[in-house]
Design a protein around this motif. Sequence first.
Motif, short mmCIF file in Angstrom:
data_model
loop_
_atom_site.label_atom_id
_atom_site.label_comp_id
_atom_site.label_asym_id
_atom_site.label_seq_id
_atom_site.Cartn_x
_atom_site.Cartn_y
_atom_site.Cartn_z
N LEU A 1 0.84 -1.21 0.00
CA LEU A 1 0.00 0.00 0.00
C LEU A 1 0.87 1.25 0.00
N GLN B 1 -2.44 13.57 -4.42
CA GLN B 1 -2.23 12.57 -5.47
C GLN B 1 -3.09 12.90 -6.69
N GLY C 1 -10.77 5.99 -0.51
CA GLY C 1 -11.15 4.58 -0.60
C GLY C 1 -12.43 4.25 0.14
N MET D 1 -9.77 -0.33 3.13
CA MET D 1 -9.48 0.96 2.50
C MET D 1 -8.90 1.90 3.55
N PRO D 2 -7.95 2.73 3.17
CA PRO D 2 -7.45 3.72 4.13
C PRO D 2 -8.58 4.61 4.61
N GLU E 1 0.84 3.72 -3.22
CA GLU E 1 0.35 5.09 -3.04
C GLU E 1 1.49 6.08 -2.83
N LYS E 2 2.72 5.62 -2.96
CA LYS E 2 3.92 6.46 -2.81
C LYS E 2 3.89 7.22 -1.48
N LEU E 3 3.57 6.51 -0.42
CA LEU E 3 3.62 7.10 0.90
C LEU E 3 5.06 7.01 1.39
#
Lengths: 352, 374
Positions: free
Chosen positions: A193, B120, B90, A348-349, A197-199
């Motif tokens: 994740l 994003q 989400g 889901m976040p 999501e490039k966290l």
Amino acid sequence: MNWTCSFPLDRYPVITLAHGAGGKLTQSLLDQIVYPAFANPALLAKGDGAVLDVGSSGASRLVFSTDGFVVTPRKFPGGDIGSLAVCGTCNDLAVSGAEPQWITLAWILEEGLPIAEWVDVIQSVRTYTQAIGVQVVGGDIKVVERGKGDQIYLTSSGVGSVYRQGLLGSSTLAAGDAILVSGDIGRHGVAILCAREKLAVQPPLQSDCGHLWPAMKALLDAGIRPKVARDLTRGGLATCLIELAEGFDGAFDILQEAIPVADEVDQVCELLGIDPLFSANEGRMVLVVQASDQVRALEILREEGLSLFAKKIGEVVAVTRPEERHAVWLRNSFGTRRRIWRISGEQMPRIC
Amino acid sequence: MEFLKEFRNPMRARHLLDKIRQTVTKPTVLMEVCGGQTHSLLRYGIDSLLPPHVELVHGPGCPVCVTPMDVLDQAHRLAYLPGVTVFTYGDLLRVPGTQEDFLSVQAKGGKVKMAVSPLQALEWAEQNPDQIVVFLAVGFETTAPAHAAVLARAIEKDILNFALLVSHVGVPPAIEAILKDPDNRIQGFLAAGHVCTVMGLESYYPLVQRHRVPIVVTGFEPVDLLQGILMAVELLEKNEFQVVNQYSRCVNSEGNPTARALVEQVFEVQDQAWRGLGVLPKSGLKIRAEYAHWDAQLRFKSELEILESATGIKLGSVQKAQCHAGEVLTGKLKPPACPHFGKECRPDSPLGAPMVSTEGACAAYFSYHERSAL
């Protein structure tokens, strides 16, 4: 044996539709990449099927498993689609009590994929197959038009022979059996994740992608036969326990505080609102052993760095009321318990 | 200090429970406002450990649950428009609109992407100039600054292929509406801690003065919740009505003025429709008129009207009559008492948002049903 890729990448840098046509270009991928990377007699016989000598293993029972891999991003901290494909299938064999021996790899490549990137995945497959001596004995390459695939889809199928006498089986589960987990949970799901999501978690969270066979072999060699074992993958520890309990008329009693979760996984889960119990793993197993084996089993798992954080997380219990059959109970030190249920779909976040 | 472990410490929790038991002398009804608090209460079984005198009623602090159906429908329909890609959190992907949810929209060819952060969506818009990115900006005061920051950046960098579809709400108007209800039983509130990191305590003083209720700004871990409950019980036992701050490690009384200034720069307050509560005055946000280009509801007004007349289905019109979201969100109905709970309405087949959102009370009861003190 060292391997270097002799494919002329500078002249043919990308996969084209012709590479999937079965002609000269397909053959060049096999001759210059696949065969040198995985050289073994069965593969190099280049038959339509790999002829395998089962008799030499002395086993009378085989285990056969298959899995498809579509992970995005293709490469992530701690692994890539290649290591996932090898470990995923080999771990299914290992938790079935079988020594992984042979795997095949069916590739679906997207037109335009840089061949150097495919070679990186091949290298990863080579590293992880050599780690436990499993051989790549066959495969297939297909190419789809640009836009019809996500660069690489990979299906691996594997065969292994049951080692010693394998596992005892779920029919032997009984109250008092110990439920163990081979290490900290929830890593892979959160690592993916964050990567997807490039966290920018620092340091990057590493997937737990890895082999379970060495740990299972050590247990079987020591005369410890687990009753059941499962490779924790999608759905995490919680889903795995629920599935195991569905095949058994008793229940599982798990202590929340005993479940090992690494601090960094806990913290990222907290930030995103993800439950680590339902987060994917790719190198962890849950196993049930009889009570008298639990101490020795944990010692063996922790020895030689096989599973440093292996822990007992609960016990199998009998039920008094029929509606409690198949329950997975999560007890906590507050003095409450709750039953764990499957979740629908992916986590889901959380928004806030 | 490790904030997770310290505030999940069972010994501390038991000590606070003992103090609550020793302090409370009369029936006490408290509302925890935030859906995240509801989930924590049920997950740790705190509701089953409290003395019978203390009842917790669940509030409307679930941003997904209070988003009106017509806003969801607009977002779903925009995803089908050529040249438009809708980004959403989400948590909204599985919430049913009038006809479908985002996952069905995506499966049928609509362009939907999940974002963890609104940044994003803006970055993607910059990289894909052939698409207009619409970000479904929902939430309470907690998420408004992030949306304001992204909008401000789009304006500053002149990123024209970007718009927000806004459905923002504020907590104090909801508390006011609940307290004004003639059937109200709530005697005190555990206010949403993260909202107050932005807003501070200021907006709660008028509520306390007008309605004579204690409001305790509370965190989300089990020890936070028990401490907040104890503080509310102590105030009620002494008949004292104040705003107090349990969540002082994250909240100070001024909140975050920089964040609020950013919100005021691009948004203005408006009357707002809440799912289940109706229209509450001055309870929502809209994009300021001078930034209308980035307001998806204005920008796509004619397309949405055309779609509505083409399908013959008015946006938000087909209310799931069976979903009792309004009563659940105002604490009048506990989810297990809903006739559809666990039967027609389950997380994989929800009648409404409270059953599918990670902060929905119905989802919390479903996930944690069958829980008890040992």
